[in-house]
Design a protein around this motif. Sequence first.
Motif, PDB file in Angstrom:
ATOM      1  N   ARG A  34       0.840  -1.204   0.000  1.00 42.18           N
ATOM      2  CA  ARG A  34       0.000   0.000   0.000  1.00 42.18           C
ATOM      3  C   ARG A  34       0.871   1.248   0.000  1.00 42.18           C
ATOM      4  O   ARG A  34       0.606   2.201  -0.730  1.00 42.18           O
ATOM      5  CB  ARG A  34      -0.934   0.002   1.198  1.00 42.18           C
ATOM      6  N   ASN A  35       1.900   1.255   0.825  1.00 42.16           N
ATOM      7  CA  ASN A  35       2.792   2.413   0.899  1.00 42.16           C
ATOM      8  C   ASN A  35       3.509   2.627  -0.435  1.00 42.16           C
ATOM      9  O   ASN A  35       3.683   3.764  -0.867  1.00 42.16           O
ATOM     10  CB  ASN A  35       3.815   2.244   2.016  1.00 42.16           C
TER      11      ASN A  35
ATOM     12  N   ASP B 125      -7.154   6.611   3.633  1.00 47.40           N
ATOM     13  CA  ASP B 125      -6.630   5.828   4.753  1.00 47.40           C
ATOM     14  C   ASP B 125      -5.303   6.365   5.268  1.00 47.40           C
ATOM     15  O   ASP B 125      -5.057   6.391   6.471  1.00 47.40           O
ATOM     16  CB  ASP B 125      -6.455   4.358   4.360  1.00 47.40           C
ATOM     17  N   CYS B 126      -4.437   6.788   4.354  1.00 46.93           N
ATOM     18  CA  CYS B 126      -3.092   7.196   4.754  1.00 46.93           C
ATOM     19  C   CYS B 126      -2.931   8.696   4.991  1.00 46.93           C
ATOM     20  O   CYS B 126      -2.174   9.101   5.870  1.00 46.93           O
ATOM     21  CB  CYS B 126      -2.085   6.748   3.691  1.00 46.93           C
TER      22      CYS B 126
END
Length: 75
Positions: free
Chosen positions: A15-16, A56-57
């Motif tokens: 994801r990152n 989300d981040c």
Amino acid sequence: LAVPLTQTKDKFDKRNKRLKLMMVYIHEHYGEKLTVEDIASAAFTSERECFRLFHDCLHMSPTEYIKKLPHTGSL
């Protein structure tokens, strides 16, 4: 049952990495007309996942992120 830590770490690393690819694309093409489709394509993901990752981040949409970038140019 708990998910093993190594599996959880891999999920967050992926994801990152995708978020980083999208952010790099935005910065490299800042000043051009950007679409969420283009941003998502830069990370080989869907528009929905693009929105999900940003929310989300970063707690904002890709569009909000772009608007918060400092404007460059002569004063």
